[in-house]
Enzyme design. Structure first.
Site, short mmCIF file in Angstrom:
data_model
loop_
_atom_site.label_atom_id
_atom_site.label_comp_id
_atom_site.label_asym_id
_atom_site.label_seq_id
_atom_site.Cartn_x
_atom_site.Cartn_y
_atom_site.Cartn_z
N LEU A 1 -3.77 -2.48 -8.93
CA LEU A 1 -3.13 -2.57 -7.62
C LEU A 1 -3.71 -3.75 -6.87
CD1 LEU A 1 -3.37 1.20 -6.58
CD2 LEU A 1 -1.44 0.04 -7.69
N ASP A 2 -2.92 -4.32 -5.97
CA ASP A 2 -3.44 -5.36 -5.09
C ASP A 2 -4.59 -4.80 -4.27
OD1 ASP A 2 -1.57 -7.22 -5.91
OD2 ASP A 2 -0.14 -6.73 -4.33
N ARG A 3 -5.44 -5.68 -3.79
CA ARG A 3 -6.63 -5.26 -3.04
C ARG A 3 -6.26 -4.34 -1.87
NH1 ARG A 3 -9.14 -7.24 1.56
NH2 ARG A 3 -7.76 -9.04 1.63
N THR B 1 -3.59 -2.48 -1.44
CA THR B 1 -2.78 -1.32 -1.79
C THR B 1 -3.66 -0.16 -2.24
OG1 THR B 1 -1.02 -2.81 -2.51
CG2 THR B 1 -0.86 -0.52 -3.20
#
Length: 469
Positions: A190-192, A194
């Site tokens: 996941l993106d940082r 998210t």
């Protein structure tokens, strides 16, 4: 290398990597396994090198050597040019001096700033490293067995060591808790910013099995987002292709020559403002409203999202294109970057060129504070008084590195959550609890859980039968 943006990490910044087949995993509900029941987890909340202060997990500065092999896009370019284009946290004069003094080396040799990088070169950079603090929220465990750990990732923490983050990453935090010999095999990333469900395999075979399922697109993924305004009713399918326009900044836009992308959206709930704004008749619309069209999109919606493909920032870019960006998105709902229309329906970049967007975004966190319209509309005066990460004007006494201030809590969270992963055949399923920002406001009725994914899947089952049962 220099503390780069995550987009310039040796690891590609895709939201999904090749993922692990979980035939052995049972269907789970939304309950979270208590930390005391999770095996092999140390009792110490903040083992070395961490300490907690002000609600943030911190790491004291330390010396560190970045190592990376020559990337394909670096071949035939001057060393200083690569540092200038790929890394953004230090001025060009620093990198020039670091090369000349041997802090930056190629194949462990001192070279000149105009050295031409070749395939097979190993570039190293020894620095006094300053990691940004992250949320001190615990890494939740939804399920753990001999093959796999299913996490409920907090927002604001990157999964892998990348860019400015090393110890302050999910993998290193777990290693500190479970012991230095523990090896993680992350299956999705996941993106940082998210939060939500992610899988960490305990051995390569488990990772490979899930990876085969993900590659075959027989794993359904559902996210939940909080977006500006009243999202349309029914199932909304967005098929707009996405192109990365800046690897350095991790910036993506709708483009006809981009990679194919498909997302299904469905509104779960709409919450109007408690005190609706008084509007002028349409023929008396104020100049301020004309310059800020999002002000006419009052309230917010909680939206279910089924990403059929897995492009970087896919959900964020598609929601922006539809005119309902994530309400606190520091990039795609940033009026200072995108202007009056916030990137709505601009596939040909007629409103803003790529160069304009990159230039404005590059200033965020240096000279400007990221300005998501959620704060601009509702609490602009208070927002600018809040703490926000930007250059402090101070230098480290050890290495003269320009220092950043702490990030504000609003910069550690994105209202986008990985809610559910399940096998299309029904053999396993994991659902996390809804995050607090997706629950009904105090005193207001609204859904506190989501139903099954049938309606989302039905919207694309003809084009993507692999998602159907």
């Amino acid at each position: 290398m220099g503390q780069a943006s995550q987009g310039s990490s040796p690891i590609d910044a895709h939201a999904d990597l090749a993922l692990p087949k979980l035939a052995s995993l049972p269907v789970k509900d939304t309950s979270v396994v208590p930390e005391a029941e999770a095996s092999n987890v140390a009792a110490t909340a903040y083992p070395s090198p961490y300490y907690s202060e002000g609600g943030l997990r911190r790491v004291a500065p330390y010396h560190f050597t970045y190592k990376t092999w020559c990337k394909e896009r670096w071949r035939g370019r001057e060393l200083l040019d690569v540092f200038e284009s790929e890394f953004r946290d230090r001025p060009l004069a620093y990198y020039k001096n670091a090369i000349e003094t041997g802090q930056v080396r190629v194949d462990n040799k001192i070279v000149s700033p105009n050295y031409i990088i070749k395939n097979g070169n190993l570039v190293t950079h020894t620095i006094h490293r300053h990691e940004p603090p992250v949320s001190d929220a615990p890494v939740g465990i939804l399920h753990e067995d001999d093959d796999m750990i299913v996490l409920n990732k907090p927002s604001g923490i990157p999964v892998h060591p990348a860019g400015r983050y090393n110890y302050n990453s999910i993998i290193e935090i777990m290693k500190a808790e479970r012991g230095p010999e523990w090896i993680a095999y992350p299956c999705n990333r996941l993106d940082r910013l998210t939060s939500g469900i992610m899988f960490v395999a305990k051995h390569p075979k488990s990772a490979e099995r899930l990876g085969e399922q993900i590659k075959a697109r027989s794993v359904r993924k559902e996210y939940i987002a909080r977006v500006i305004g009243d999202f349309p009713d029914g199932e909304v399918v967005c098929n707009q292709p996405i192109l990365q326009i800046s690897p350095k900044l991790g910036l993506n836009r709708i483009r006809a020559d981009g990679k194919s992308a498909r997302t299904v959206f469905k509104k779960l709930a709409y919450y109007p403002p408690r005190q609706p704004q008084v509007r002028l008749p349409s023929d008396e619309t104020s100049a301020d409203d004309k310059s800020r069209p999002w002000t006419r999109k009052e309230g917010y919606s909680i939206v279910r999202c089924l990403p059929v493909t897995g492009r970087t920032h896919q959900l964020r870019v598609h929601l922006q294109h539809l005119g309902h960006p994530i309400q606190n998105d520091p990039i795609y709902a940033n009026q200072r970057v995108w202007g009056a229309k916030l990137g709505y329906n601009d596939p040909d970049a007629l409103e803003n060129t790529d160069e304009d967007i990159i230039s404005r975004l590059n200033r965020m966190g240096k000279d400007d504070v990221a300005d998501a319209v959620a704060y601009h509309d509702e609490m602009v005066d208070k927002y600018y008084k809040k703490k926000a990460e930007k250059m402090s004007g101070e230098l480290c006494q050890v290495c003269d590195t320009p220092l950043y201030t702490d990030p504000g809590q609003q910069e550690l969270s994105l209202w986008l959550h990985s809610l559910r992963y399940e096998d299309a055949g029904g053999s396993w399923s994991f659902v996390s609890p809804l995050p607090a920002w997706a629950l009904p406001p105090s005193g207001v009725d609204g859904p506190t859980e989501v139903g099954k994914m049938d309606e989302l899947v039905d919207a694309v089952k003809d084009e993507n039968p692999e998602l159907a049962n």
